[in-house]
Every structure is written in structure tokens, then in C-alpha cells.
Design an enzyme around this catalytic site. Sequence first.
Site, PDB file in Angstrom:
ATOM      1  N   ARG A 155      -3.497  12.423  -3.073  1.00 22.68           N
ATOM      2  CA  ARG A 155      -2.845  13.914  -2.241  1.00 22.68           C
ATOM      3  C   ARG A 155      -1.281  13.651  -3.353  1.00 22.68           C
ATOM      4  O   ARG A 155      -1.570  14.579  -3.927  1.00 22.68           O
ATOM      5  CB  ARG A 155      -2.676  13.951  -1.043  1.00 22.68           C
ATOM      6  CG  ARG A 155      -4.022  14.068  -0.245  1.00 22.68           C
ATOM      7  CD  ARG A 155      -3.456  14.779   1.577  1.00 22.68           C
ATOM      8  NE  ARG A 155      -4.563  15.001   2.134  1.00 22.68           N
ATOM      9  CZ  ARG A 155      -5.338  13.332   2.356  1.00 22.68           C
ATOM     10  NH1 ARG A 155      -4.778  12.510   2.896  1.00 22.68           N
ATOM     11  NH2 ARG A 155      -6.112  14.050   3.875  1.00 22.68           N
ATOM     12  N   ILE A 156      -1.295  12.552  -3.314  1.00 25.04           N
ATOM     13  CA  ILE A 156       0.433  13.126  -3.816  1.00 25.04           C
ATOM     14  C   ILE A 156       0.858  12.741  -5.241  1.00 25.04           C
ATOM     15  O   ILE A 156       0.957  13.913  -5.764  1.00 25.04           O
ATOM     16  CB  ILE A 156       1.696  12.092  -3.210  1.00 25.04           C
ATOM     17  CG1 ILE A 156       2.136  12.185  -1.475  1.00 25.04           C
ATOM     18  CG2 ILE A 156       3.202  11.717  -4.158  1.00 25.04           C
ATOM     19  CD1 ILE A 156       2.764  10.546  -1.079  1.00 25.04           C
ATOM     20  N   ASP A 175      -7.954   5.543 -11.629  1.00 25.48           N
ATOM     21  CA  ASP A 175      -7.864   5.290 -10.239  1.00 25.48           C
ATOM     22  C   ASP A 175      -9.191   4.910  -9.556  1.00 25.48           C
ATOM     23  O   ASP A 175     -10.054   6.014 -10.168  1.00 25.48           O
ATOM     24  CB  ASP A 175      -7.676   7.140  -9.563  1.00 25.48           C
ATOM     25  CG  ASP A 175      -7.711   6.121  -7.895  1.00 25.48           C
ATOM     26  OD1 ASP A 175      -8.513   5.490  -7.255  1.00 25.48           O
ATOM     27  OD2 ASP A 175      -7.011   7.099  -6.982  1.00 25.48           O
ATOM     28  N   ARG A 236       4.245   2.295  -3.202  1.00 24.49           N
ATOM     29  CA  ARG A 236       5.106   0.649  -2.534  1.00 24.49           C
ATOM     30  C   ARG A 236       5.915  -0.292  -3.159  1.00 24.49           C
ATOM     31  O   ARG A 236       5.028  -0.406  -4.950  1.00 24.49           O
ATOM     32  CB  ARG A 236       3.233   0.105  -2.301  1.00 24.49           C
ATOM     33  CG  ARG A 236       2.919   0.909  -0.665  1.00 24.49           C
ATOM     34  CD  ARG A 236       4.085   1.046   0.790  1.00 24.49           C
ATOM     35  NE  ARG A 236       3.226   1.725   1.682  1.00 24.49           N
ATOM     36  CZ  ARG A 236       4.075   2.646   2.160  1.00 24.49           C
ATOM     37  NH1 ARG A 236       4.744   3.149   1.558  1.00 24.49           N
ATOM     38  NH2 ARG A 236       4.232   3.374   3.507  1.00 24.49           N
ATOM     39  N   ASP A 260      12.436   4.057  -5.645  1.00 26.34           N
ATOM     40  CA  ASP A 260      12.605   4.883  -4.585  1.00 26.34           C
ATOM     41  C   ASP A 260      11.907   3.631  -3.627  1.00 26.34           C
ATOM     42  O   ASP A 260      12.782   3.624  -2.612  1.00 26.34           O
ATOM     43  CB  ASP A 260      12.071   6.225  -4.276  1.00 26.34           C
ATOM     44  CG  ASP A 260      11.845   6.280  -2.831  1.00 26.34           C
ATOM     45  OD1 ASP A 260      13.467   6.732  -2.594  1.00 26.34           O
ATOM     46  OD2 ASP A 260      11.449   6.564  -1.886  1.00 26.34           O
ATOM     47  N   GLU A 265      13.929  -4.097   0.754  1.00 24.54           N
ATOM     48  CA  GLU A 265      14.321  -3.844   1.131  1.00 24.54           C
ATOM     49  C   GLU A 265      15.571  -4.282   2.327  1.00 24.54           C
ATOM     50  O   GLU A 265      14.354  -4.139   3.048  1.00 24.54           O
ATOM     51  CB  GLU A 265      13.459  -2.007   1.304  1.00 24.54           C
ATOM     52  CG  GLU A 265      12.812  -1.913   0.340  1.00 24.54           C
ATOM     53  CD  GLU A 265      11.313  -0.300   0.398  1.00 24.54           C
ATOM     54  OE1 GLU A 265      11.916  -0.301   1.484  1.00 24.54           O
ATOM     55  OE2 GLU A 265      11.197  -0.546  -0.393  1.00 24.54           O
ATOM     56  N   HIS A 284      14.090   4.582  -0.353  1.00 21.94           N
ATOM     57  CA  HIS A 284      13.133   5.254   0.026  1.00 21.94           C
ATOM     58  C   HIS A 284      13.084   5.841   0.914  1.00 21.94           C
ATOM     59  O   HIS A 284      12.777   5.837   2.345  1.00 21.94           O
ATOM     60  CB  HIS A 284      12.895   3.481   1.544  1.00 21.94           C
ATOM     61  CG  HIS A 284      10.953   3.678   0.924  1.00 21.94           C
ATOM     62  ND1 HIS A 284      10.505   2.188   1.516  1.00 21.94           N
ATOM     63  CD2 HIS A 284      10.496   4.313   1.476  1.00 21.94           C
ATOM     64  CE1 HIS A 284       9.543   2.230   2.076  1.00 21.94           C
ATOM     65  NE2 HIS A 284       9.520   3.951   1.412  1.00 21.94           N
TER      66      HIS A 284
END
Length: 330
Positions: A155-156, A175, A236, A260, A265, A284
Site C-alpha cells: 500500500r505505502i 516484489d 524496517r 527514518d 534505535e 522513526h
Amino acid sequence: MSKPKVYVTDFEFPNLQYEENVILPIDAELIGVQCKTEEDIIEKCKDAVGLINQYAPISRKVMEALPNLKVVARYGVGVNTIDLPAATDLGIIAANVPDYCMDEVSDHAMALILACARKVVLMNNEVKKGNWDYKVSIPLYRVRGKNLGLLSFGRIAQALAKKALAFGMNLLVFDPYVPESVAKEYGAKLVSLEELLKEADFISVHSPLTPETEHMISTKEFAMMKKSAFIINTGRGPVIDEEALKQALGEGLIAGAGLDVLEIEPPAAENPLLKMDNVVINPHVAWYSVEAEAELRTKTARNVAEVLQGYFPKYLVNKDVKVKLQLKEQ
């Protein structure tokens, strides 16, 4: 008779008002705790019927130790904190929220692409140091006509594809789970990973974190990329081998990165990525907007509420668990 107890295993929000708005009206009790380990969860949530989870590990050991547990709902798209095979074995529902921040993350990925392409952060820092000189940015190249490679096409990434087309970019997609017809719908070309690495001027990572995708981009992959290419990660952190990334940047094998997410982290203060002018790092935050947070928290709590009301949740992840449960379809 006591009310069923729903625990929030860990959270970073100032309160739990959105969760309360969903859980309290179904006559259940909501309890916020802060757990980091399996032992914390077992100790603090031992009578849980439902868990709302952020980062704390929901392992087989945890689920076996919570005899009343029916459902674990995770804040977010990824469910890597939940042992899904164990949940299915034990007849426990796992749920997520796969559709809450598509605009935010795709906007943020596009922002990082543009920040890298136009060296916005570098020039901002130079101006604030008193250096008013555009030549610190040389060379800059136009975005139109450049190739954007998308690792995973959910979706993103699909939302990002539409935005990148408006900037005149060409789209390459890797993909293995997406048919060519879907890529064509978005004006994208479905390619092998090797072709994407060799041809892309920008690579945007959207792959979920699985055993197959961990360190999917490492030394061999960086060696295939153009020296003028940038890698963007709003997915990720561990999909990119961070040590290999540092080496590739240090040796000039790629032009830069917009990150990001990281493997660890927050990063250690001595992490060399923090000192590289060609790296933009955010904490993030791509998922966040006021609207997205409200949607995320409400939908996560709703997953739990639906199970406690006798329904399979809208965002059921481990669908194989259905045969073990007597719940209604919505």
C-alpha cells in the site's frame, strides 16, 4: 464478576484516551503498563484477556504464561514482536493495523528523496553556520527522468509511486509477490532485484522485516548500485545491513542515504552515520501525524474489542487460527 482485563504492554503516548474510548464502553478494563522483557509481561499482565502491544516481545513463553489471553493487537503494520506460529498454535488471535499511515509514510519517503536529491539538510546546516554559498551543494541533479526503485510494492509503496510519477520519475519495482499487472497499473516496471539495484537512482525500502528480508541490502547489493544513487528507508531498519551501508558510504559506492529507521534505535552517539553530511536521519517518525496516531490507536483497540465481543477482528493476521475458534465473521 470482574471485568475482562486488557493490558497495553508498552506505549509512548502521554495517555491512553483513544484506547479507553474503545475498550471501556464494552465493559472491559484497560490497564497501561511499561514492559520491556518477557518476564515483565508475564508478571504485570498475568490475567490479561487482551494485549495491546508496541515493542515488548510477545513470545511463545509469554503467551503460554497468560492462560486467559485471547488476542494480541499490535500498534502498526509490522507484527515482528509477536510469535505468530505460537499464537496460532495456542488459539490466540494476532491483529495489526495495515492501513493507517499510507499517506504519512509515502509523503515522508518522498520528502527524504527530495531532501537527498536537493541536499536540503546540508545547505540548511551550512547557512546556519554562516556559509551562504550554493556551491557547497555541487553537484545537484534534477529529479525528473530519474529511476526510483521500490523494494516491495504494498500500500505505502503504491502511494509513493503515484507521488513520484508527479515528479516525472520512472518506476522500477521488485516484489516477488506482486504480479506484473499490478505494477503496470501504477506505471511501474516489475524487475529483478539485480536490475533494480543497477538501474535505480533512488531506492526506497518498503519491505516488511522477515527472515528472508533481514539484511536484504548488504555489501553485494551496494556494490551493484550506481555511485550517484541514494537509498531511502522508511520501512524496517534491519532490511539494510547497517555496517555494509556505512562502508558503502565511506567508500563512495553510493551517494547518500535518507533513513527514518535504523537497525538499532536510537543510534549510539558514536555511530558514524550521524556525522555524514550525505545522510539524513529522522527518529522513526514517518508514520506520525496527529490524524494517523488517533487512527492507529483507535483501530488497534478496536481489534481487541471485536474479539471480546465475539467477532474475528477486521485486521486478523494469523488467519489459520480461525479453525480453532468459535467467533463470528463481521
